[in-house]
Design a protein around this motif. Structure first.
Motif, PDB file in Angstrom:
ATOM      1  N   SER A 304      16.808  31.923 -39.526  1.00 35.09           N
ATOM      2  CA  SER A 304      16.184  32.997 -38.763  1.00 35.09           C
ATOM      3  C   SER A 304      15.134  33.709 -39.593  1.00 35.09           C
ATOM      4  CB  SER A 304      17.246  34.015 -38.326  1.00 35.09           C
ATOM      5  OG  SER A 304      17.820  34.642 -39.464  1.00 35.09           O
ATOM      6  N   GLU A 305      14.403  34.588 -38.933  1.00 34.66           N
ATOM      7  CA  GLU A 305      13.452  35.444 -39.630  1.00 34.66           C
ATOM      8  C   GLU A 305      14.158  36.272 -40.706  1.00 34.66           C
ATOM      9  OE1 GLU A 305      10.865  39.473 -38.630  1.00 34.66           O
ATOM     10  OE2 GLU A 305      11.296  38.050 -37.026  1.00 34.66           O
ATOM     11  N   ARG A 334       5.438  32.118 -42.500  1.00 28.47           N
ATOM     12  CA  ARG A 334       4.137  31.915 -41.873  1.00 28.47           C
ATOM     13  C   ARG A 334       4.072  32.350 -40.411  1.00 28.47           C
ATOM     14  NH1 ARG A 334      -0.278  32.160 -44.361  1.00 28.47           N
ATOM     15  NH2 ARG A 334      -1.225  31.169 -42.546  1.00 28.47           N
ATOM     16  N   ALA A 335       5.209  32.467 -39.746  1.00 30.09           N
ATOM     17  CA  ALA A 335       5.184  32.891 -38.340  1.00 30.09           C
ATOM     18  C   ALA A 335       4.624  34.302 -38.195  1.00 30.09           C
ATOM     19  CB  ALA A 335       6.585  32.809 -37.741  1.00 30.09           C
ATOM     20  N   ARG A 336       4.677  35.086 -39.251  1.00 31.73           N
ATOM     21  CA  ARG A 336       4.167  36.456 -39.159  1.00 31.73           C
ATOM     22  C   ARG A 336       2.666  36.488 -38.945  1.00 31.73           C
ATOM     23  NH1 ARG A 336       4.235  39.122 -45.234  1.00 31.73           N
ATOM     24  NH2 ARG A 336       2.953  37.557 -46.292  1.00 31.73           N
ATOM     25  N   ALA A 340       2.156  28.229 -35.522  1.00 36.40           N
ATOM     26  CA  ALA A 340       3.118  27.612 -34.598  1.00 36.40           C
ATOM     27  C   ALA A 340       4.254  26.967 -35.382  1.00 36.40           C
ATOM     28  CB  ALA A 340       2.413  26.583 -33.719  1.00 36.40           C
ATOM     29  N   VAL A 341       5.059  27.800 -36.004  1.00 40.17           N
ATOM     30  CA  VAL A 341       6.213  27.348 -36.784  1.00 40.17           C
ATOM     31  C   VAL A 341       7.424  28.179 -36.381  1.00 40.17           C
ATOM     32  CG1 VAL A 341       4.865  26.523 -38.761  1.00 40.17           C
ATOM     33  CG2 VAL A 341       5.586  28.919 -38.671  1.00 40.17           C
ATOM     34  N   ALA A 342       8.589  27.723 -36.780  1.00 41.44           N
ATOM     35  CA  ALA A 342       9.818  28.452 -36.463  1.00 41.44           C
ATOM     36  C   ALA A 342       9.829  29.812 -37.158  1.00 41.44           C
ATOM     37  CB  ALA A 342      11.030  27.629 -36.898  1.00 41.44           C
ATOM     38  N   PHE A 345      10.609  29.640 -40.821  1.00 40.55           N
ATOM     39  CA  PHE A 345       9.842  28.712 -41.655  1.00 40.55           C
ATOM     40  C   PHE A 345       9.224  29.451 -42.845  1.00 40.55           C
ATOM     41  CE2 PHE A 345       5.839  26.783 -42.960  1.00 40.55           C
ATOM     42  CZ  PHE A 345       6.189  25.445 -43.126  1.00 40.55           C
ATOM     43  N   VAL A 346       9.420  28.906 -44.038  1.00 45.08           N
ATOM     44  CA  VAL A 346       8.892  29.486 -45.272  1.00 45.08           C
ATOM     45  C   VAL A 346       7.964  28.479 -45.938  1.00 45.08           C
ATOM     46  CG1 VAL A 346       9.466  30.312 -47.591  1.00 45.08           C
ATOM     47  CG2 VAL A 346      10.943  30.904 -45.646  1.00 45.08           C
ATOM     48  N   ARG A 347       6.747  28.912 -46.265  1.00 41.27           N
ATOM     49  CA  ARG A 347       5.858  28.090 -47.085  1.00 41.27           C
ATOM     50  C   ARG A 347       6.066  28.509 -48.534  1.00 41.27           C
ATOM     51  NH1 ARG A 347      -0.371  29.001 -46.444  1.00 41.27           N
ATOM     52  NH2 ARG A 347       0.164  30.764 -47.789  1.00 41.27           N
TER      53      ARG A 347
END
Length: 369
Positions: A304-305, A334-336, A340-342, A345-347
């Motif tokens: 989750s976020e 990156r969703a912040r 278009a990622v979950a 999702f963390v880069r």
């Protein structure tokens, strides 16, 4: 062989040597000048700070050496991309952009190219060949895409796009010339944000355009001079200094990323993982063919976020920040930014920390996320 990364790296710190006179400084001097001594006819001499600067030229020499092509410096990666678009496109042209690449490129096309009569389409990087390239003036690709890390076949896209009469522009920011060589694979123009790994210390914005097409380079230089999209001398000096250690840092970052990715794959908190160096990654087989390294970016998806933010903020050896490629490991959700990622999702951008200590900190933060 003279085109290996090791050979290019070995020659890079010695490019200035052939120009040095006895008593000259070995490091590149920082030249802060808006005007030059210019009596008489100006042709053939430095004229004005919007046209000439010896510190830019030192950086461009390094970048040209790495790209094996003429390179033109800009104050940011987006300035480099803008220079290509605005110097080569005209009303009525149509271009293709990756739908999963850096979002600012698409925003530039929507807000500024479209009102000028330049239309654009979007396509996922992993299926960039699908649909062909008929009708396009310019095909812009970014591989690996940021942040999805999907890959497209640069050689195949270039061949198909050229057959349709299109120019191919490749954003090589993620890989640098040490990790991937789009011009050798058929692309006409390379753009990159040297803000990232080439500078490496997260303290300046910079970019460049490189091409073996003389007309394209001439157009880009004209755009820079007339638009005033010029890099500052101090920023150029910083990037020059960073480029001298790029090969060492890039090697460390890529090697550490391979170790970290293999370990992340088995962590119970990681629901999905993207890294081209993993044998089961969808991009792995193509990455082995067209990339010299697998890079230092890892995409991991947590539950989750909340879990993602807890992981990023709770890791002692991760700097929460946008951008990537610094000596310090950094990460962001990156969703912040609307990618278009979950939500989880963390880069993750792997830095230069000792990999054992880095993994211990990452694992501890994941356990608590």
């Amino acid at each position: 062989m003279t085109d290996t990364p090791s050979f290019r790296a070995a020659k890079l710190p010695h490019l200035r040597r052939r120009k040095l006179r006895k008593g000259d400084p070995v490091p590149l001097p920082l030249t802060m000048a808006a005007m030059y001594n210019l009596p008489g006819a100006p042709a053939g001499f430095a004229q004005y700070g919007r046209f000439d600067n010896p510190t830019w030229e030192g950086v461009e020499e390094m970048l040209s050496h790495l790209e094996d092509a003429p390179a033109v410096a800009f104050p940011s990666g987006m300035a480099a991309i803008s220079a290509v678009f605005f110097s080569l496109l005209k009303t009525g042209d149509r271009i293709l952009l990756p739908s999963d690449g850096y979002y600012t490129t698409r925003m530039l096309a929507e807000r500024f190219l479209k009102p000028l009569g330049v239309s654009f389409d979007q396509r996922p990087t992993s299926s960039y060949l699908d649909g062909g390239f008929d009708g396009y003036r310019l095909v812009f690709l970014e591989t690996p895409a940021n942040p999805s890390l999907d890959i497209c076949d640069i050689a195949a896209v270039s061949a198909a796009a050229h057959a349709a009469g299109a120019i191919v522009v490749a954003d090589n920011t993620v890989m640098t010339p040490y990790g991937q060589r789009p011009l050798d694979l058929g692309a006409d123009i390379v753009v990159a944000a040297d803000t990232k790994a080439p500078n490496g210390h997260s303290d300046t914005l910079f970019g460049h355009v490189a091409s073996r097409d003389e007309k394209a380079i001439a157009a880009v230089i004209d755009w820079r001079s007339l638009s005033g999209a010029i890099p500052g001398p101090f920023e150029a000096w910083l990037v020059h200094r960073g480029l001298e250690t790029l090969e060492v840092r890039f090697d460390r970052m890529c090697s550490s990323a391979e170790t970290i990715a293999r370990r992340l794959k088995n962590h119970p908190k990681v629901q999905a993982l993207r890294f081209p160096g993993l044998a089961d990654d969808p991009s792995h087989n193509l990455a082995r063919v067209q990339m010299e390294r697998f890079g230092f970016l890892i995409g991991l998806t947590l539950e989750s976020e909340i879990s993602a933010e807890s992981f990023i903020n709770g890791c002692a050896l991760i700097q929460p920040a946008t951008s990537f490629g610094g000596v310090h490991t950094s990460a962001e959700r990156r969703a912040r930014w609307g990618d278009a990622v979950a939500p989880g999702f963390v880069r993750l951008s792997v830095g230069c920390e000792p990999v054992g200590e880095l993994w211990a900190a990452v694992a501890a933060a994941l356990d608590e996320a």
